[in-house]
Design a protein around this motif. Sequence first.
Motif, PDB file in Angstrom:
ATOM      1  N   ALA A   1      65.764 106.197  86.172  1.00 35.32           N
ATOM      2  CA  ALA A   1      65.094 106.971  85.726  1.00 35.32           C
ATOM      3  C   ALA A   1      63.529 106.891  86.371  1.00 35.32           C
ATOM      4  CB  ALA A   1      65.128 107.111  84.131  1.00 35.32           C
ATOM      5  N   THR A   2      63.538 106.037  87.139  1.00 38.81           N
ATOM      6  CA  THR A   2      62.218 105.811  87.820  1.00 38.81           C
ATOM      7  C   THR A   2      62.181 106.265  89.156  1.00 38.81           C
ATOM      8  OG1 THR A   2      62.039 103.896  86.536  1.00 38.81           O
ATOM      9  CG2 THR A   2      60.570 103.977  88.649  1.00 38.81           C
ATOM     10  N   ILE A   3      61.224 106.882  89.651  1.00 34.72           N
ATOM     11  CA  ILE A   3      61.067 107.457  90.884  1.00 34.72           C
ATOM     12  C   ILE A   3      59.814 106.578  91.854  1.00 34.72           C
ATOM     13  CG2 ILE A   3      60.455 109.709  92.241  1.00 34.72           C
ATOM     14  CD1 ILE A   3      61.149 111.188  89.794  1.00 34.72           C
ATOM     15  N   PHE A   4      60.291 106.386  93.106  1.00 33.86           N
ATOM     16  CA  PHE A   4      59.353 105.785  94.181  1.00 33.86           C
ATOM     17  C   PHE A   4      58.986 106.621  95.206  1.00 33.86           C
ATOM     18  CE2 PHE A   4      61.646 102.536  91.648  1.00 33.86           C
ATOM     19  CZ  PHE A   4      60.693 101.520  91.456  1.00 33.86           C
ATOM     20  N   ALA A   5      57.628 106.608  95.427  1.00 37.22           N
ATOM     21  CA  ALA A   5      57.465 107.613  96.776  1.00 37.22           C
ATOM     22  C   ALA A   5      56.640 106.924  97.561  1.00 37.22           C
ATOM     23  CB  ALA A   5      56.586 108.982  96.177  1.00 37.22           C
ATOM     24  N   GLY A   6      56.718 107.193  98.924  1.00 36.49           N
ATOM     25  CA  GLY A   6      56.002 106.693  99.833  1.00 36.49           C
ATOM     26  C   GLY A   6      54.909 107.562 100.704  1.00 36.49           C
ATOM     27  N   ALA A   7      53.496 107.020 100.763  1.00 37.54           N
ATOM     28  CA  ALA A   7      52.446 107.885 101.143  1.00 37.54           C
ATOM     29  C   ALA A   7      52.612 108.242 102.842  1.00 37.54           C
ATOM     30  CB  ALA A   7      51.265 107.039 101.145  1.00 37.54           C
ATOM     31  N   MET A   8      52.047 109.127 103.081  1.00 31.65           N
ATOM     32  CA  MET A   8      52.143 109.647 104.350  1.00 31.65           C
ATOM     33  C   MET A   8      51.368 109.130 105.304  1.00 31.65           C
ATOM     34  SD  MET A   8      51.926 113.830 105.888  1.00 31.65           S
ATOM     35  CE  MET A   8      53.656 114.163 104.991  1.00 31.65           C
TER      36      MET A   8
ATOM     37  N   ALA B   1      51.440 102.882 101.475  1.00 28.06           N
ATOM     38  CA  ALA B   1      51.428 102.720 100.010  1.00 28.06           C
ATOM     39  C   ALA B   1      52.778 103.308  99.586  1.00 28.06           C
ATOM     40  CB  ALA B   1      50.246 103.542  99.395  1.00 28.06           C
ATOM     41  N   VAL B   2      53.005 102.776  98.318  1.00 31.13           N
ATOM     42  CA  VAL B   2      54.083 103.019  97.454  1.00 31.13           C
ATOM     43  C   VAL B   2      53.837 103.328  96.036  1.00 31.13           C
ATOM     44  CG1 VAL B   2      56.290 102.638  96.525  1.00 31.13           C
ATOM     45  CG2 VAL B   2      55.869 101.718  98.860  1.00 31.13           C
ATOM     46  N   LEU B   3      54.271 104.590  95.583  1.00 31.44           N
ATOM     47  CA  LEU B   3      53.944 105.016  94.279  1.00 31.44           C
ATOM     48  C   LEU B   3      55.085 104.629  93.247  1.00 31.44           C
ATOM     49  CD1 LEU B   3      51.815 108.323  94.981  1.00 31.44           C
ATOM     50  CD2 LEU B   3      51.169 105.904  94.831  1.00 31.44           C
ATOM     51  N   ARG B   4      55.184 104.452  92.148  1.00 31.64           N
ATOM     52  CA  ARG B   4      56.181 104.183  91.154  1.00 31.64           C
ATOM     53  C   ARG B   4      55.709 105.609  90.015  1.00 31.64           C
ATOM     54  NH1 ARG B   4      57.457  98.566  89.117  1.00 31.64           N
ATOM     55  NH2 ARG B   4      54.943  98.846  87.996  1.00 31.64           N
ATOM     56  N   VAL B   5      56.880 106.124  89.629  1.00 35.06           N
ATOM     57  CA  VAL B   5      56.781 107.334  88.613  1.00 35.06           C
ATOM     58  C   VAL B   5      57.551 107.055  87.603  1.00 35.06           C
ATOM     59  CG1 VAL B   5      56.641 109.897  88.413  1.00 35.06           C
ATOM     60  CG2 VAL B   5      56.060 108.876  90.759  1.00 35.06           C
ATOM     61  N   SER B   6      56.945 106.828  86.226  1.00 33.86           N
ATOM     62  CA  SER B   6      57.742 106.490  85.072  1.00 33.86           C
ATOM     63  C   SER B   6      58.823 107.659  84.752  1.00 33.86           C
ATOM     64  CB  SER B   6      56.734 105.957  84.091  1.00 33.86           C
ATOM     65  OG  SER B   6      56.214 107.128  83.681  1.00 33.86           O
TER      66      SER B   6
END
Length: 303
Positions: free
Chosen positions: A77-84, A88-93
């Motif tokens: 249920a967690t999303i990870f996204a990488g910056a352009m 950097a990596v973001l974690r979305v709850s």
Amino acid sequence: MAKVLVATGSGIRSFARDGEADAELVGHPISAISQEFGSLGLAVVDHQHIWQRNYAGEWSIVADAGIPLQSIVGAGATIFAGAMNEAAVLRVSPSGEVERLASFDHVPGREQWLAIGLPLGVRGLTVTADGRVIFAAVHVGGIPFSIDRGDSWLPTIPVMFDVHEVRAHPSRPHLVAAACAVGLCVSQDHGQTWRTFSDGLEITNSLAVGVLEDEVLFSIQDGPFAKRSQIWRWKLGSDHLEQVRDGLPEWLDGKVDSNWITTGKDQAAILDGGGNLWLSQSGSRGWECIAKGLPYSSGLLLL
């Protein structure tokens, strides 16, 4: 019937062997689409908004990342996204809370990362089949990985292998493949060690990789501005590579860029730099061009 979603600068177009279906998110630039969130799908819309697709093909916004993104993946249920434009990596709850991972900002060996041609960025993210390990392809910074949902990261592959994309096997958690400037790199121990496959290749530079149940597909081209590309495969357990034909031409138009090979349901799809969309009948065989003249894409998703 297999359907290929093509993410473009003005929405998501949908194709099958019998033609084009209704477009989705029309008018919105799509800068990333997930290959690893089941049949739901994730996308980066309008450069920094994270959207999720349900089983009915309807999209809804999950979070605003606040920075431009170029990669995304779901891990449970967690999303990870990488910056352009930065590594950097973001974690979305599950509730949509966005957190920049300070742990990724301090990966051991980060001082060796290089901005070559493009700014440092996280070109790709992948999660193992058991959901335990997350890998990030950094250009140019190797493949850091995390075994604790992003709380800590460690380096794996040498930085100068120049990684362009990383993909986990759909059912074997230990197997991960990467498209690199030195050829195809494969790990069969959760990224602890890597083997490079390049024998038989006149050119080793690879930008894209896709993993089927019993083989790995990858592209080769003579640089980031290549005028032609080939698709090769490594059969799991084999010691050699072979070119993929069976309907594909010897040379595809332009480059086959990162995220332009997608797999699913024992099929694969490929987009080439000439805007031609190819779909296999089974595995990496029986290829047919199902669309031509497509615009530049940020990625494909095979449903």
